[in-house]
Design a protein around this motif. Structure first.
Motif, PDB file in Angstrom:
ATOM      1  N   THR A  27       0.897  -1.299  -0.034  1.00 14.12           N
ATOM      2  CA  THR A  27      -0.016  -0.073   0.019  1.00 14.12           C
ATOM      3  C   THR A  27       0.895   1.227  -0.003  1.00 14.12           C
ATOM      4  OG1 THR A  27      -1.683  -1.491   1.360  1.00 14.12           O
ATOM      5  CG2 THR A  27      -2.049   1.294   1.047  1.00 14.12           C
ATOM      6  N   ILE A  28       1.257   1.665  -1.191  1.00 12.79           N
ATOM      7  CA  ILE A  28       2.112   2.692  -1.561  1.00 12.79           C
ATOM      8  C   ILE A  28       1.353   3.926  -2.049  1.00 12.79           C
ATOM      9  CG2 ILE A  28       4.271   3.536  -2.830  1.00 12.79           C
ATOM     10  CD1 ILE A  28       5.096   0.554  -2.842  1.00 12.79           C
ATOM     11  N   PHE A  29       1.875   4.889  -1.114  1.00 14.39           N
ATOM     12  CA  PHE A  29       1.332   6.434  -1.527  1.00 14.39           C
ATOM     13  C   PHE A  29       2.244   7.050  -2.692  1.00 14.39           C
ATOM     14  CE2 PHE A  29      -1.152  10.139  -1.843  1.00 14.39           C
ATOM     15  CZ  PHE A  29      -0.426  11.056  -1.792  1.00 14.39           C
ATOM     16  N   SER A  30       3.724   6.956  -2.490  1.00 13.38           N
ATOM     17  CA  SER A  30       4.566   7.352  -3.265  1.00 13.38           C
ATOM     18  C   SER A  30       5.679   6.864  -2.748  1.00 13.38           C
ATOM     19  CB  SER A  30       4.710   8.898  -3.365  1.00 13.38           C
ATOM     20  OG  SER A  30       5.046   9.502  -2.014  1.00 13.38           O
ATOM     21  N   ILE A  31       6.889   6.890  -3.760  1.00 10.72           N
ATOM     22  CA  ILE A  31       8.072   6.613  -3.254  1.00 10.72           C
ATOM     23  C   ILE A  31       9.024   7.802  -3.663  1.00 10.72           C
ATOM     24  CG2 ILE A  31      10.087   5.022  -3.531  1.00 10.72           C
ATOM     25  CD1 ILE A  31       8.245   2.702  -4.472  1.00 10.72           C
ATOM     26  N   ASN A  32       9.881   8.052  -2.820  1.00  8.13           N
ATOM     27  CA  ASN A  32      10.954   9.247  -2.902  1.00  8.13           C
ATOM     28  C   ASN A  32      12.147   8.627  -3.398  1.00  8.13           C
ATOM     29  OD1 ASN A  32       8.633  10.907  -1.448  1.00  8.13           O
ATOM     30  ND2 ASN A  32       9.154   9.650   0.180  1.00  8.13           N
ATOM     31  N   ALA A  33      13.168   8.635  -2.650  1.00 14.58           N
ATOM     32  CA  ALA A  33      14.330   8.223  -3.069  1.00 14.58           C
ATOM     33  C   ALA A  33      14.486   6.676  -3.043  1.00 14.58           C
ATOM     34  CB  ALA A  33      15.759   8.747  -2.301  1.00 14.58           C
ATOM     35  N   MET A  34      15.359   5.988  -4.006  1.00 14.87           N
ATOM     36  CA  MET A  34      15.653   4.626  -3.943  1.00 14.87           C
ATOM     37  C   MET A  34      16.885   4.507  -4.020  1.00 14.87           C
ATOM     38  SD  MET A  34      12.382   2.982  -6.244  1.00 14.87           S
ATOM     39  CE  MET A  34      12.578   1.504  -5.542  1.00 14.87           C
ATOM     40  N   GLY A  35      17.577   3.206  -3.630  1.00 22.95           N
ATOM     41  CA  GLY A  35      19.017   3.192  -3.750  1.00 22.95           C
ATOM     42  C   GLY A  35      19.403   1.684  -3.428  1.00 22.95           C
ATOM     43  N   TRP A  36      20.802   1.571  -3.857  1.00 25.23           N
ATOM     44  CA  TRP A  36      21.514   0.223  -3.754  1.00 25.23           C
ATOM     45  C   TRP A  36      22.573   0.512  -2.887  1.00 25.23           C
ATOM     46  CZ3 TRP A  36      19.342  -4.108  -5.456  1.00 25.23           C
ATOM     47  CH2 TRP A  36      18.583  -4.086  -6.449  1.00 25.23           C
ATOM     48  N   PHE A  37      22.769  -0.486  -1.733  1.00 22.93           N
ATOM     49  CA  PHE A  37      23.942  -0.387  -1.008  1.00 22.93           C
ATOM     50  C   PHE A  37      24.413  -2.058  -1.065  1.00 22.93           C
ATOM     51  CE2 PHE A  37      22.991   3.138   1.840  1.00 22.93           C
ATOM     52  CZ  PHE A  37      21.943   3.675   1.375  1.00 22.93           C
ATOM     53  N   ARG A  38      25.625  -1.949  -0.386  1.00 18.47           N
ATOM     54  CA  ARG A  38      26.133  -3.506  -0.479  1.00 18.47           C
ATOM     55  C   ARG A  38      27.025  -3.663   0.923  1.00 18.47           C
ATOM     56  NH1 ARG A  38      30.587  -2.537  -5.210  1.00 18.47           N
ATOM     57  NH2 ARG A  38      31.983  -1.177  -3.993  1.00 18.47           N
ATOM     58  N   GLN A  39      27.177  -4.902   1.147  1.00 17.94           N
ATOM     59  CA  GLN A  39      27.747  -5.228   2.470  1.00 17.94           C
ATOM     60  C   GLN A  39      28.407  -6.396   2.235  1.00 17.94           C
ATOM     61  OE1 GLN A  39      25.352  -5.826   5.732  1.00 17.94           O
ATOM     62  NE2 GLN A  39      26.726  -5.191   7.387  1.00 17.94           N
ATOM     63  N   THR A  40      29.821  -6.716   2.858  1.00 13.10           N
ATOM     64  CA  THR A  40      30.602  -7.658   2.872  1.00 13.10           C
ATOM     65  C   THR A  40      30.945  -8.125   4.251  1.00 13.10           C
ATOM     66  OG1 THR A  40      32.590  -6.448   2.859  1.00 13.10           O
ATOM     67  CG2 THR A  40      31.892  -7.234   0.629  1.00 13.10           C
ATOM     68  N   PRO A  41      31.302  -9.404   4.595  1.00 12.18           N
ATOM     69  CA  PRO A  41      31.539  -9.793   6.037  1.00 12.18           C
ATOM     70  C   PRO A  41      32.196  -9.004   6.737  1.00 12.18           C
ATOM     71  CG  PRO A  41      31.244 -11.820   4.380  1.00 12.18           C
ATOM     72  CD  PRO A  41      31.427 -10.492   3.527  1.00 12.18           C
ATOM     73  N   GLY A  42      31.911  -8.555   7.796  1.00 10.70           N
ATOM     74  CA  GLY A  42      32.808  -7.749   8.765  1.00 10.70           C
ATOM     75  C   GLY A  42      32.968  -6.366   8.482  1.00 10.70           C
ATOM     76  N   LYS A  43      32.214  -5.908   7.385  1.00  7.59           N
ATOM     77  CA  LYS A  43      32.183  -4.497   7.138  1.00  7.59           C
ATOM     78  C   LYS A  43      30.832  -3.834   7.292  1.00  7.59           C
ATOM     79  CE  LYS A  43      36.353  -4.436   4.020  1.00  7.59           C
ATOM     80  NZ  LYS A  43      36.882  -4.130   2.668  1.00  7.59           N
ATOM     81  N   GLN A  44      30.825  -2.600   7.408  1.00  2.00           N
ATOM     82  CA  GLN A  44      29.530  -1.868   7.256  1.00  2.00           C
ATOM     83  C   GLN A  44      28.756  -1.786   6.094  1.00  2.00           C
ATOM     84  OE1 GLN A  44      30.351   2.123   9.149  1.00  2.00           O
ATOM     85  NE2 GLN A  44      29.417   1.270  11.236  1.00  2.00           N
TER      86      GLN A  44
END
Length: 124
Positions: A27-44
């Motif tokens: 139930t979405i009214f609108s979507i503002n920013a979208m993005g991609w993130f990534r993570q490797t073991p032991g890292k933020q």
């Protein structure tokens, strides 16, 4: 309730390409920013790329010129085209969306949602 479902990860050789997709549903009214993130073991978890509802983009220095983020607003979907992949791009990739919904009193509520993650492995 809003869900983000990612697809497109996998194993690719160095120099190869992959395209990730992330579709938002609910139930979405609108979507503002979208993005991609990534993570490797032991890292933020680190930012890879973001895109506003108007199409303005931002990239991490490490992926500039190789990755392209785009979105289809009509389908609430964000994409990440990854070219010239390197072993150091290996990570779990997460999509992220700043979503506005309406409650029973028609008040707008903004919430950040995350996908479940998709593994990208770059190796020969």
């Amino acid at each position: 309730q809003v869900q983000l479902v990612e697809s497109g990860g996998g194993l690719v050789q160095p120099g190869g390409s992959l395209k990730l997709s992330c579709a938002a549903s609910g139930t979405i009214f609108s979507i503002n920013a979208m993005g991609w993130f990534r993570q490797t073991p032991g890292k933020q978890r680190e930012l890879v790329a973001t895109i506003t509802s108007g199409g303005a983009t931002n990239y991490a220095d490490s992926v500039k010129g190789r990755f392209t983020i785009s979105r289809d607003n009509a389908k609430n979907t964000v994409f990440l085209q990854m070219n010239s992949l390197k072993p150091e791009d290996t990570a779990v990739y997460y999509c992220n969306a700043d979503v506005s919904t309406r409650d029973g009193w028609f008040r707008t509520i903004r919430t950040t949602y995350w996908g479940q993650g998709t593994q990208v492995t770059v190796s020969s």
